[in-house]
Design a protein around this motif. Sequence first.
Motif, PDB file in Angstrom:
ATOM      1  N   CYS A  38      44.148  46.234  50.309  1.00  0.00           N
ATOM      2  CA  CYS A  38      43.315  46.587  51.121  1.00  0.00           C
ATOM      3  C   CYS A  38      42.381  47.112  50.967  1.00  0.00           C
ATOM      4  O   CYS A  38      40.852  46.731  51.040  1.00  0.00           O
ATOM      5  CB  CYS A  38      43.670  45.483  51.816  1.00  0.00           C
ATOM      6  SG  CYS A  38      45.058  44.434  52.424  1.00  0.00           S
ATOM      7  N   CYS A  41      38.976  47.602  49.419  1.00  0.00           N
ATOM      8  CA  CYS A  41      37.311  46.494  48.785  1.00  0.00           C
ATOM      9  C   CYS A  41      37.286  46.479  50.389  1.00  0.00           C
ATOM     10  O   CYS A  41      35.976  46.694  50.985  1.00  0.00           O
ATOM     11  CB  CYS A  41      37.479  45.508  49.066  1.00  0.00           C
ATOM     12  SG  CYS A  41      38.502  45.899  46.534  1.00  0.00           S
ATOM     13  N   HIS A  42      38.444  46.628  51.224  1.00  0.00           N
ATOM     14  CA  HIS A  42      37.856  46.196  52.504  1.00  0.00           C
ATOM     15  C   HIS A  42      38.019  47.462  53.830  1.00  0.00           C
ATOM     16  O   HIS A  42      38.709  48.503  54.761  1.00  0.00           O
ATOM     17  CB  HIS A  42      39.307  45.203  53.578  1.00  0.00           C
ATOM     18  CG  HIS A  42      39.252  44.131  53.728  1.00  0.00           C
ATOM     19  ND1 HIS A  42      38.380  42.863  53.934  1.00  0.00           N
ATOM     20  CD2 HIS A  42      40.381  43.510  52.358  1.00  0.00           C
ATOM     21  CE1 HIS A  42      38.319  42.026  52.849  1.00  0.00           C
ATOM     22  NE2 HIS A  42      39.606  41.827  51.941  1.00  0.00           N
ATOM     23  N   MET A  74      44.467  36.326  48.843  1.00  0.00           N
ATOM     24  CA  MET A  74      44.221  38.166  48.734  1.00  0.00           C
ATOM     25  C   MET A  74      45.116  39.023  48.739  1.00  0.00           C
ATOM     26  O   MET A  74      46.187  37.961  49.151  1.00  0.00           O
ATOM     27  CB  MET A  74      43.463  38.158  49.950  1.00  0.00           C
ATOM     28  CG  MET A  74      41.591  38.594  50.617  1.00  0.00           C
ATOM     29  SD  MET A  74      40.513  38.831  49.380  1.00  0.00           S
ATOM     30  CE  MET A  74      39.237  37.978  49.587  1.00  0.00           C
ATOM     31  N   HIS A 438      39.560  31.450  45.251  1.00  0.00           N
ATOM     32  CA  HIS A 438      38.636  31.495  45.920  1.00  0.00           C
ATOM     33  C   HIS A 438      38.002  30.622  45.684  1.00  0.00           C
ATOM     34  O   HIS A 438      36.735  29.994  45.955  1.00  0.00           O
ATOM     35  CB  HIS A 438      37.571  32.692  45.720  1.00  0.00           C
ATOM     36  CG  HIS A 438      38.007  34.304  45.488  1.00  0.00           C
ATOM     37  ND1 HIS A 438      37.750  34.742  47.185  1.00  0.00           N
ATOM     38  CD2 HIS A 438      39.000  34.531  45.358  1.00  0.00           C
ATOM     39  CE1 HIS A 438      38.460  36.006  47.046  1.00  0.00           C
ATOM     40  NE2 HIS A 438      39.290  36.089  45.999  1.00  0.00           N
ATOM     41  N   ASN A 510      42.584  30.737  56.210  1.00  0.00           N
ATOM     42  CA  ASN A 510      41.975  30.979  57.520  1.00  0.00           C
ATOM     43  C   ASN A 510      40.522  31.984  57.099  1.00  0.00           C
ATOM     44  O   ASN A 510      41.011  32.427  56.306  1.00  0.00           O
ATOM     45  CB  ASN A 510      42.978  32.109  58.547  1.00  0.00           C
ATOM     46  CG  ASN A 510      43.818  30.949  59.067  1.00  0.00           C
ATOM     47  OD1 ASN A 510      43.376  30.391  59.950  1.00  0.00           O
ATOM     48  ND2 ASN A 510      45.227  31.911  58.765  1.00  0.00           N
TER      49      ASN A 510
HETATM   50  C1  HEC Z   1      38.991  43.589  45.141  1.00  0.00           C
HETATM   51  C2  HEC Z   1      39.004  44.199  46.242  1.00  0.00           C
HETATM   52  C3  HEC Z   1      39.623  43.398  47.803  1.00  0.00           C
HETATM   53  C4  HEC Z   1      40.969  43.631  47.425  1.00  0.00           C
HETATM   54  C5  HEC Z   1      42.067  43.834  47.484  1.00  0.00           C
HETATM   55  C6  HEC Z   1      41.221  42.752  49.010  1.00  0.00           C
HETATM   56  N1  HEC Z   1      40.179  42.456  49.304  1.00  0.00           N
HETATM   57 FE1  HEC Z   1      39.752  40.732  50.887  1.00  0.00          FE
HETATM   58  N2  HEC Z   1      38.457  40.600  50.542  1.00  0.00           N
HETATM   59  C7  HEC Z   1      37.281  40.556  49.019  1.00  0.00           C
HETATM   60  C8  HEC Z   1      36.066  40.462  48.992  1.00  0.00           C
HETATM   61  C9  HEC Z   1      34.695  40.647  48.299  1.00  0.00           C
HETATM   62  C10 HEC Z   1      36.134  39.157  50.415  1.00  0.00           C
HETATM   63  C11 HEC Z   1      34.805  37.953  50.735  1.00  0.00           C
HETATM   64  C12 HEC Z   1      34.505  37.362  50.807  1.00  0.00           C
HETATM   65  C13 HEC Z   1      35.122  36.788  49.054  1.00  0.00           C
HETATM   66  O1  HEC Z   1      34.569  36.963  47.944  1.00  0.00           O
HETATM   67  O2  HEC Z   1      35.889  35.927  48.366  1.00  0.00           O
HETATM   68  C14 HEC Z   1      37.187  39.019  51.139  1.00  0.00           C
HETATM   69  C15 HEC Z   1      37.748  38.643  52.066  1.00  0.00           C
HETATM   70  C16 HEC Z   1      38.761  38.707  53.310  1.00  0.00           C
HETATM   71  C17 HEC Z   1      39.340  38.108  53.810  1.00  0.00           C
HETATM   72  C18 HEC Z   1      38.337  36.362  54.477  1.00  0.00           C
HETATM   73  C19 HEC Z   1      38.359  35.440  53.902  1.00  0.00           C
HETATM   74  C20 HEC Z   1      39.835  34.334  53.053  1.00  0.00           C
HETATM   75  O3  HEC Z   1      39.398  34.382  52.365  1.00  0.00           O
HETATM   76  O4  HEC Z   1      40.278  34.314  54.091  1.00  0.00           O
HETATM   77  C21 HEC Z   1      40.501  38.201  54.323  1.00  0.00           C
HETATM   78  C22 HEC Z   1      41.272  37.682  55.706  1.00  0.00           C
HETATM   79  C23 HEC Z   1      41.059  39.141  52.898  1.00  0.00           C
HETATM   80  N3  HEC Z   1      39.492  39.190  52.874  1.00  0.00           N
HETATM   81  C24 HEC Z   1      42.142  40.138  53.418  1.00  0.00           C
HETATM   82  C25 HEC Z   1      42.430  40.789  52.735  1.00  0.00           C
HETATM   83  C26 HEC Z   1      43.358  41.649  52.642  1.00  0.00           C
HETATM   84  C27 HEC Z   1      45.081  41.023  53.391  1.00  0.00           C
HETATM   85  C28 HEC Z   1      43.831  42.599  51.461  1.00  0.00           C
HETATM   86  C29 HEC Z   1      44.440  43.223  50.877  1.00  0.00           C
HETATM   87  C30 HEC Z   1      46.223  42.255  51.270  1.00  0.00           C
HETATM   88  C31 HEC Z   1      42.216  41.937  50.704  1.00  0.00           C
HETATM   89  N4  HEC Z   1      42.253  41.348  51.235  1.00  0.00           N
HETATM   90  C32 HEC Z   1      42.798  42.409  49.367  1.00  0.00           C
HETATM   91  C33 HEC Z   1      38.017  42.028  48.550  1.00  0.00           C
HETATM   92  C34 HEC Z   1      39.067  42.638  47.937  1.00  0.00           C
END
Ligand code: HEC
Length: 516
Positions: A38, A41-42, A74, A438, A510
């Motif tokens: 994660c 990006c996070h 995610m 998404h 969520n």
């Molecule tokens: C490639 C980039 C990227 C990665 C890797 C990533 N995320 Fe995200 N995540 C985002 C973005 C950008 C958003 C903002 C909302 C969207 O665009 O959907 C987001 C939104 C979220 C959210 C809030 C919205 C929702 O869908 O519930 C959660 C919780 C979340 N991520 C969890 C995770 C977790 C846990 C991991 C790893 C297991 C992860 N993400 C890996 C880019 C990423």
Amino acid sequence: MNLRRLFTLILLAVTGKQIQAQSPDWAEKIAPILYTNCSGCHIEGGIAPMSFTGYEAAKTYAYSIKGATQSKSMPPWPADPQYRRMAHEKLLSAQEIQDISDWVDAGMPSGDTTKAPAAPSPKTGSSILNANLKLKMPDYKVKTSNDEYRCFVLPTGLSADKFLTEIEVVPGNYSVVHHVLVFHDTSKVPLQLDSADPNPGYLGFGGTGSSTSKMIGVWVPGQDPFQMPPGMGIKLEKNGYIILQVHYPANIQDVTDSSKVYLKYSSSALREVGIAPALNHIAPSLQNGPLYIPANQKKDFTSKYTVPIDISIFAVAPHMHLIGQKIKAFGVVKPGDTNKFISIPQWDFHWQRTYTFTKVQKIPSGTVLWGNASYDNTSGNPLNPNKPPKAVSLGEATTDEMMLVYFWYTLYQNGDENMVLDTTQPKNLSHTNSFATHSIVGFPNPAGEIYHLRGVTNEKDRLNYQLFNVAGKLIPCSWKWNGEEVEFDIRNLAAGNYYLKISGIGFTKNMALIKL
Ligand code: HEC
């Protein structure tokens, strides 16, 4: 039931208590999962709205993390692993998803924090060792109300032809660079377009505006450097230009970006790689054209291409615009012998990436490549840019559509099919859950007054919305349907982190929500 399973069940019954006591903790189980999967990006300054670095952050977003990983929204990986497994997949194993869930259910124990892996630091440079070319676009002050696609023209300065073996884009500002397409061109058209625009670069969506531009790379957040198989390369003709087409999302105020592209090349000739949209939106490939989707209609299209000579392919990248819904590509070698290339069950323009196969694929002469794509031009599609919907036809603008499947290919040589491109063991995925992406979008985030939820149109009567604070306490909130989306009035909400639980029949999601 076999003996082994019976034994496991007995063991579980006997040791149930102990297993309970050993619920995964953050330090040893959860932090490694989050940091590996994660934190690309996070992370502070990353593309995602919140960072998961450290125990407190993970705990704060625990419920959303559980929801997002269980629904498989995610990490973002739009390709369906049940259709085909790919190289370097960004997916969680069934066990990792379970560990996160168990950790949340056990009340998010921290464990011995000294045992946690080192916190990841934001990525600044390239992972390509000894890049031959580092090209940087000029500083560009991003100020958008709508999405902006801007092309930056960067001369390579090469006085002889080279063969590109590796490429990586490094965004100047991860929080505003949504994705980047990389092109190469030798015509003067991009330069002319650039000089006609008073700002650095020029506006362009889809292509570069030049018919001779060839795509040489795609970058989305979380994408590693793209590597050609050994001995192969994309020809970069001398005196050419790299064009970085950067997508900046809407509502950015005066943030400066200066993205870079790193290229590694060979000066001696390699087996030449082409990237061709063999399946495309023009006859004779498109079988039921023209690509035209009337307002308020859903339409499916089919493309076809018969491979005239033995080739080897190693990567694939589908491309549609905003109202594309799903896309699939496969090759029929002969009746009963199908090579499944890729299926994207829920297309999202913002998460298009290049998928590399785990091995080079031999495609014998006579193989028929097929592509199926579906478009939804109704108001039920949350990503429809036209409200109300308008007829959409083939073109380069945001509001036009395309249907392309690019293949990275070279002429076949004996033994290509034995070239392994990913030597890591594929993760064990659970096959009971289907992939979801998404389809529901919440914005703005953070939000001050009104939080909008799109993508729930068709389900508005069947969905429940519950808002929780980070302690898991239900917080009363009111919402209304505005004809297009759900609006939450959050003016009276205390500043802080919340999660919104959306539930329907057989479905929960969520969404993390930050109140300013
Ligand atoms: C490639 C980039 C990227 C990665 C890797 C990533 N995320 Fe995200 N995540 C985002 C973005 C950008 C958003 C903002 C909302 C969207 O665009 O959907 C987001 C939104 C979220 C959210 C809030 C919205 C929702 O869908 O519930 C959660 C919780 C979340 N991520 C969890 C995770 C977790 C846990 C991991 C790893 C297991 C992860 N993400 C890996 C880019 C990423």
